[in-house]
Design an enzyme around this catalytic site. Structure first.
Site, PDB file in Angstrom:
ATOM      1  N   VAL A  37       0.637   4.311  -2.583  1.00  0.00           N
ATOM      2  CA  VAL A  37       0.369   5.688  -2.202  1.00  0.00           C
ATOM      3  C   VAL A  37       1.493   6.600  -2.627  1.00  0.00           C
ATOM      4  O   VAL A  37       1.247   7.724  -3.054  1.00  0.00           O
ATOM      5  CB  VAL A  37       0.128   5.814  -0.689  1.00  0.00           C
ATOM      6  CG1 VAL A  37      -0.027   7.262  -0.307  1.00  0.00           C
ATOM      7  CG2 VAL A  37      -1.105   5.053  -0.326  1.00  0.00           C
ATOM      8  N   SER A  38       2.718   6.115  -2.568  1.00  0.00           N
ATOM      9  CA  SER A  38       3.779   7.034  -2.936  1.00  0.00           C
ATOM     10  C   SER A  38       3.659   7.398  -4.421  1.00  0.00           C
ATOM     11  O   SER A  38       3.960   8.520  -4.808  1.00  0.00           O
ATOM     12  CB  SER A  38       5.156   6.475  -2.592  1.00  0.00           C
ATOM     13  OG  SER A  38       5.263   5.174  -3.062  1.00  0.00           O
TER      14      SER A  38
ATOM     15  N   LEU B  77       0.838  -1.188   0.000  1.00  0.00           N
ATOM     16  CA  LEU B  77       0.000   0.000   0.000  1.00  0.00           C
ATOM     17  C   LEU B  77       0.873   1.237   0.000  1.00  0.00           C
ATOM     18  O   LEU B  77       0.621   2.201  -0.697  1.00  0.00           O
ATOM     19  CB  LEU B  77      -0.918   0.001   1.212  1.00  0.00           C
ATOM     20  CG  LEU B  77      -2.002  -1.051   1.181  1.00  0.00           C
ATOM     21  CD1 LEU B  77      -2.848  -0.990   2.424  1.00  0.00           C
ATOM     22  CD2 LEU B  77      -2.877  -0.871  -0.050  1.00  0.00           C
TER      23      LEU B  77
ATOM     24  N   ASP C 171     -23.756  12.035 -13.806  1.00  0.00           N
ATOM     25  CA  ASP C 171     -24.421  13.247 -13.321  1.00  0.00           C
ATOM     26  C   ASP C 171     -24.083  14.431 -14.223  1.00  0.00           C
ATOM     27  O   ASP C 171     -23.709  15.501 -13.743  1.00  0.00           O
ATOM     28  CB  ASP C 171     -24.029  13.512 -11.864  1.00  0.00           C
ATOM     29  CG  ASP C 171     -25.031  14.417 -11.143  1.00  0.00           C
ATOM     30  OD1 ASP C 171     -26.158  14.569 -11.660  1.00  0.00           O
ATOM     31  OD2 ASP C 171     -24.686  14.968 -10.091  1.00  0.00           O
TER      32      ASP C 171
END
Ligand SMILES: *[C@@H]1O[C@H](CO)[C@@H](O)[C@H](O)[C@H]1NC(C)=O
Ligand SMILES: *[C@@H]1O[C@H](CO)[C@@H](O)[C@H](O)[C@H]1NC(C)=O
Ligand SMILES: *[C@@H]1O[C@H](CO)[C@@H](O)[C@H](O)[C@H]1NC(C)=O
Ligand SMILES: *[C@@H]1O[C@H](CO)[C@@H](O)[C@H](O)[C@H]1NC(C)=O
Ligand SMILES: *[C@@H]1O[C@H](CO)[C@@H](O)[C@H](O)[C@H]1NC(C)=O
Ligand SMILES: *[C@@H]1O[C@H](CO)[C@@H](O)[C@H](O)[C@H]1NC(C)=O
Ligand SMILES: *[C@@H]1O[C@H](CO)[C@@H](O)[C@H](O)[C@H]1NC(C)=O
Ligand SMILES: *[C@@H]1O[C@H](CO)[C@@H](O)[C@H](O)[C@H]1NC(C)=O
Length: 609
Positions: free
Chosen positions: A307-308, A303, A443
């Site tokens: 993330v890095s 993880l 949307d």
């Protein structure tokens, strides 16, 4: 604690198998009776009881079984598929049953349903709660040999084998057309079950033996699906219960998702900080968060790597920076809803405060990069308040909706409107055609279209967007007046729902009217009546935005845009054009326009003036 469990586990398993030797049905699944194993497949039904909190509406049950709401409501005698269900209301859910060889010696009969593991799920929990004992964890283990039951990750897709049987030729000869999968309840007795399904006791015992235990799946032989009598749902009250429940589920799921994001980002952040400052109070907190979510060491490392990547691509803003930029999120900086305008180091940004659902949007924005989509610059996580902030480029001229529907001295020219239409079409074409899996915005509306300093359009607000097409959604979201009818009726998500909403935006551009008026009439319905084919120019002139009539814009250009809009608004999603075709058609309308106006020497323009 842990060691005890490990020792107990094989023992428990052994106990189960001992029981099974006596009981008729196998925990692993039901043998295929036909000699021709793979060819023996059929459409059959399971009997299912809605249970709180997660499964009290057809959409979420449909999601669980990968079927649409109508596919459940029709056989179950439910007239309004969108209303909430009562606990234990009887349902018939269609499944596709077939024989599958799990290895060279065992072939079992089941319907394979994909289920994505969420936090806290185990094979046992999902089998007994979500699928109500229509399968067993032992069978799930056999069918998913590559997954270690004790090491499931959130997001793993597991095949759940829902027990079922297809009638064999001799049963078919005896008018047994379906064997309905029914989980025998402790309060049931065979006589009662037989009469409820229009079957016979002898028929049930012939198929299932006579040692039926509570929570066994039994197969009830019937010649046709019995009629279900539904309890009468009180009319007014349920509205609010769904809403509240929807919100609660949304909150639950969302918090989970935000939690994951929080851990990801905070983990990485603290990790970085930790490297610099050494282990402090934050380090402890980080440890707690991770323990709470039951992550394992190896995963943390992965993880961290993910993330890095993310950290490199986006700027991570500090809470102080954002507070400073918006005077502590002062109301005067609100652009719209929970979006604030703020200046950081001399640059303007739009800062969106989100309670929980930033993860989907971040995931999607990370994949898309196009001049007609609002760019994400960075984000910020506030662990104290569990808020996520997404920071976007600031788009100077505000929303298309404010230009069309609010009193402003300047009105948009037809040329600008056409440009905006083409820009939005290009942005949509990009997300529909050039992302894998495809992204559906869900949307599209004039208030989600922003105009930059050159009046070029950018699509904003991917908060509802989903990747993956032809999925069936859990909760209907979107904006009144823009929602495609098939989505409203059946929750089917496809790129064609964006095409429909885009058609409504085109009507707004031409007419200057709002998608839904104060009396609740939707624009697209009135357009249908007024503009049968976009060629009745007198009617069209009456309907068009007055400010355009003052311009020398050509009616050919306007009427060809109206024709595109009407094609987008086709009730049958399959007959709506794709964004590729729309971009092409609009560019041709643009040519019309340039023929007369861009070219100052055009004789027609001289005549017009
Ligand atoms: C299912 O098949 C296995 C192996 O072919 C056999 O040992 C077992 O008795 C069968 N079970 C039933 C209930 O027919
Ligand atoms: C199995 O199927 C094949 C064709 O699919 C057929 O020729 C054969 O007779 C079948 N066998 C049995 C035992 O039903
Ligand atoms: C088939 O799977 C069952 C259940 O996992 C196992 O007990 C059996 O040994 C397997 N047979 C073969 C031949 O692999
Ligand atoms: C389940 O997932 C597999 C592999 O991703 C896919 O081939 C299959 O069509 C899915 N089944 C259903 C019912 O969605
Ligand atoms: C499924 O079976 C277990 C016992 O095996 C029981 O405790 C549980 O309540 C059952 N679940 C449902 C939804 O009936
Ligand atoms: C169970 O079956 C008996 C007959 O065998 C019947 O008299 C009784 O009403 C049934 N009980 C329930 C709860 O349906
Ligand atoms: C179900 O209802 C339909 C129409 O009301 C009727 O024709 C049919 O016979 C009923 N079927 C059963 C199994 O009761
Ligand atoms: C459908 O359910 C209603 C009660 O909700 C019942 O009156 C009606 O008879 C049922 N229809 C059929 C065909 O059984």
């Amino acid at each position: 604690m842990r060691t005890k469990c490990i020792h107990l586990f094989p023992l428990l398993r052994l106990l189960f198998f001992c029981n099974i030797a006596q009981a008729q049905p196998s925990t692993i699944g039901y043998n295929c009776t036909a000699a021709n194993q793979t060819s023996n497949s059929c459409q059959t039904y399971v009997f299912y009881r809605p249970t709180p909190p997660d499964y009290l509406d057809l959409a979420s049950i449909g999601d669980l079984f990968s079927v649409s709401r109508l596919m459940i409501s029709n056989p179950s005698n439910i007239s309004s598929p969108s209303s909430p269900l009562l606990p234990d209301q009887p349902l018939f859910i269609p499944i596709k049953c077939s024989c599958t060889a799990v290895n060279s010696s065992i072939t079992i009969s089941y319907a394979a349903l994909n289920y994505t593991i969420k936090s806290g799920d185990t094979f046992y929990r999902v089998s007994t709660l979500n699928f109500q004992n229509l399968t067993t964890y032992q069978s799930v283990e056999v069918v998913n040999p590559t997954f270690e039951p004790t090491r499931l990750d959130v997001g793993d897709v597991i095949v759940f084998p829902i027990f079922c049987k297809c009638p064999d030729p001799s049963q078919l000869r005896n008018q047994v057309n379906y064997l309905i999968s029914y989980v025998f309840q402790p309060s049931d007795n065979i006589t009662d079950v037989a009469s409820r399904f229009g079957s016979t006791e002898a028929g049930i015992t012939a198929v299932n033996g006579d040692r039926i235990q509570p929570f066994d799946t039994v197969f009830v032989p019937v010649s046709r699906l019995p009629n279900l009598t539904q309890p009468v749902v009180p009319p007014a009250a349920p509205e609010t219960t769904t809403d509240r429940k929807g919100a609660v589920i949304g909150l639950g799921v969302g918090l989970g998702v935000c939690g994951v994001l929080l851990i990801l980002v905070c983990g990485a952040w603290w990790y970085r900080e930790g490297l610099m400052k050494g282990r402090g109070r934050d380090g402890e907190k980080q440890q707690q968060v991770k323990m709470g979510n039951g992550m394992m060491k190896g995963e943390q490392v992965n993880l961290m790597a993910d993330v890095s990547d993310c950290l490199d691509k986006y700027r991570v803003f500090g809470m102080e920076e954002l507070r400073g930029a918006t005077d502590g999120f002062d109301e005067k900086w609100i652009i719209q809803g929970s979006v604030y305008k703020g200046c950081i180091n001399g640059e303007w940004y739009a800062i969106k405060k989100m309670k929980w659902n930033a993860y989907e949007e971040l995931k999607i924005l990370q994949k898309v990069n196009h001049g007609n989509l609002v760019r994400l610059e960075g984000f910020c996580i506030d662990p104290e308040e569990a808020n996520c902030y997404l920071v976007y480029e600031y788009v100077e001229n505000g929303s298309l909706s404010s230009w069309l529907h609010e009193a402003r001295p300047e009105k948009l020219s037809w040329k600008t409107r056409l440009r905006i239409a083409i820009d939005v079409a290009n942005g949509l074409q990009y997300i529909h055609e050039h992302t894998r899996p495809k992204v559906v915005h869900k949307d599209i509306k004039s208030s989600n279209i922003l105009l930059d300093s050159n009046m070029r359009a950018k699509i904003a607000n991917f908060g509802l967007a989903r990747s993956g097409c032809n999925a069936i959604t859990m909760h209907i979201v979107g904006t009144q007046g823009y929602i495609a009818p098939e989505y409203l009726a059946d929750g089917v998500v496809s790129t064609k729902m964006d095409v429909f909403s885009f058609g409504v935006v085109l009507l707004e551009l031409v007419s200057g009217r709002e998608a839904i008026d104060e009396r609740g009439n939707v624009l697209w319905a009135s357009a249908d009546r007024v503009l049968v084919d976009g060629k009745q120019l007198t009617k069209l002139r009456e309907w068009m935005d007055e400010s355009l009539l003052k311009e020398s814009c050509t009616m050919e250009s306007v009427s060809s845009v109206v024709s595109v809009a009407l094609a987008c608004l086709n009730k049958d999603p399959a007959r709506r054009p794709s964004m590729v075709e729309i971009v092409y058609a609009l560019s041709k309308s643009d040519d019309f326009f340039f023929d007369v106006s861009e070219d100052g020497f055009s004789p027609r323009q001289v005549v017009a003036r």
